[in-house]
Write an enzyme that holds these catalytic residues in place. Structure first.
Site, PDB file in Angstrom:
ATOM      1  CG  ASP A   1      -8.037  -4.718   1.533  1.00 42.30           C
ATOM      2  OD1 ASP A   1      -8.950  -4.186   2.190  1.00 42.30           O
ATOM      3  OD2 ASP A   1      -8.011  -4.748   0.288  1.00 42.30           O
TER       4      ASP A   1
ATOM      5  CE1 TYR B   1      -3.510  -2.652   0.647  1.00 46.01           C
ATOM      6  CE2 TYR B   1      -4.630  -0.595   1.146  1.00 46.01           C
ATOM      7  CZ  TYR B   1      -4.678  -1.938   0.829  1.00 46.01           C
ATOM      8  OH  TYR B   1      -5.891  -2.557   0.714  1.00 46.01           O
TER       9      TYR B   1
HETATM   10  C1  IPM Z   1     -10.363  -1.094   3.954  1.00 45.47           C
HETATM   11  C2  IPM Z   1     -10.621  -0.506   2.596  1.00 45.47           C
HETATM   12  C3  IPM Z   1      -9.444   0.370   2.201  1.00 45.47           C
HETATM   13  C4  IPM Z   1      -8.218  -0.495   2.146  1.00 45.47           C
HETATM   14  C5  IPM Z   1      -9.615   1.142   0.895  1.00 45.47           C
HETATM   15  C6  IPM Z   1     -10.898   1.936   0.860  1.00 45.47           C
HETATM   16  C7  IPM Z   1      -8.427   2.009   0.604  1.00 45.47           C
HETATM   17  O1  IPM Z   1     -10.857  -1.496   1.658  1.00 45.47           O
HETATM   18  O2  IPM Z   1     -10.318  -0.324   4.936  1.00 45.47           O
HETATM   19  O3  IPM Z   1     -10.191  -2.299   4.062  1.00 45.47           O
HETATM   20  O4  IPM Z   1      -7.935  -1.119   1.119  1.00 45.47           O
HETATM   21  O5  IPM Z   1      -7.505  -0.561   3.147  1.00 45.47           O
HETATM   22 MN    MN Z   2     -10.784  -3.503   2.490  1.00 44.80          MN
END
Ligand code: IPM
Ligand code: MN
Length: 353
Positions: free
Chosen positions: A246, A142
């Site tokens: 995630d 990320y």
């Molecule tokens: C989560 C969401 C987020 C992520 C997105 C909206 C950036 O999916 O909080 O899991 O990928 O972390």
């Molecule tokens: Mn997510």
């Protein structure tokens, strides 16, 4: 006690569900004699519309001033189908996590007796499920650099990076949680392929002797994706990197029957933020139909994790269970019986707390 809570409703159904959590938090304050101050600030698409920035400095300051942040959701369909958009609401969420140092995302999965039949899994597999993910939240693919495209735009790349320190602080939280629970820790990785995963495994192996009462298991992420559905009761505490977490926590969140029910906490050394796992659910925005329980339960996590107030947290989960048992629920779980509005559920919870 006096506490200051930053409210970040965000986008979609965020403002509606946060409003219900506020009713419940106020009722808790009244019942237990706490003074609770709220300060609201924009984030996500709502903040882009107002300021051009999905996580404005002024919003960051509000979060820094607060003892805890209660956050709704981020995301707006007008950006989803525009991969060329320069500013995206999700950037606000990532910036918020990074700037507040929220390196651990705590996502529990547990069941509600009155809703267990809504699970997509067979009853015997889901009854008694109770595990919690510790997802690393400020590292990995990320945030890793370099990222981007080649000059012609025909090749794209992201980088997965982890330091031992990042893994250690997340893993320690997992070990400590396991000690307070069923003493089983699962390290989820892809150590058969990825160098980062091998560092995860090595680091966790080195820490394990410090927690002799915790049994540690190492499993590949693909196998966990399968076993979570086959036998979710096998898990207690799971630790994993950002991207794996995630994906797996979305999978985990529906095991209990509705994604509208699962809360989460994102914590760091200095700051703590609480949010429902479901997203901004734009189709339901403004209709007063969204399920507010995940946000209300996130407020319960806030009392427990940010203020160490277990009785307050328990009072919230008790009243939520009562509302489920009595059928005071939104349309996603009403099943033919009367569906209550988001705001009606919030009112009921606050009155019955
Ligand atoms: C989560 C969401 C987020 C992520 C997105 C909206 C950036 O999916 O909080 O899991 O990928 O972390
Ligand atoms: Mn997510």
């Amino acid at each position: 006690m006096e506490m200051n809570i930053a409210l970040l409703p965000g986008d979609g159904i965020g403002p509606e569900v946060i409003a219900q959590a506020v009713k419940v938090v106020k009722a808790v304050g009244k019942k237990f004699g706490h003074t609770i101050n709220f300060e609201e600030a924009p984030v996500g698409a709502a903040a882009i519309d107002l300021t051009g920035n999905p996580y404005p400095d002024a919003t960051h300051d509000v979060c820094l001033r607060a003892d805890a942040v209660l956050f709704g959701a981020i995301g707006d369909p007008k950006y989803d189908n525009d991969p060329k958009a320069k500013v995206r609401p999700e950037q606000g969420l990532l910036e918020m996590r990074r700037k507040l140092g929220l390196f651990a995302n705590v996502r529990p999965t547990f069941t509600f007796p009155s809703l267990i039949h809504k699970s997509p899994l067979k009853l015997e597999r889901v009854e008694g499920v109770d595990f919690v993910f510790f997802r690393e939240l400020t590292g990995g693919i990320y945030f890793g650099e370099p990222r981007g495209r080649n000059e012609q735009g025909t090749k794209a790349f992201d980088t997965n990076v982890y330091t031992k320190e990042e893994i250690t602080r997340l893993a320690r939280m997992g070990f400590e949680a396991a000690q307070k629970r069923r003493k089983l820790l699962t390290c989820v990785d892809k150590a058969n392929v990825l160098a980062t995963s091998r560092l995860w495994r090595e680091t966790v192996q080195e820490l394990a002797p410090e927690y002799p009462d915790v049994k540690v298991e190492y499993e590949f992420v693909d196998a966990v994706a399968m076993r979570l559905i086959q036998w979710p009761k096998a898990y207690d505490v799971l630790i994993t990197e950002n991207l794996f977490g995630d994906i797996l926590t979305d999978e985990a969140s529906v095991i209990s029957g509705s994604m509208g029910l699962m809360p989460s906490a994102s914590v760091g050394t200095e700051n703590k933020l609480f949010e429902p796992i479901h997203g901004s659910y734009p189709q339901a925005a403004g209709k007063d139909i969204a399920n507010p329980l995940a946000t209300v339960l996130s407020a319960a996590m806030m009392f427990e994790y940010a203020f160490d107030m277990k009785a307050e947290a328990q009072a919230i989960s008790d009243v939520v269970n009562k509302s489920l048992a009595e059928g005071i629920v939104t349309e996603d779980i009403a099943e033919g019986s009367k569906a209550y509005k988001t705001s009606e559920v919030g009112d009921w919870l606050a009155e019955n707390l």
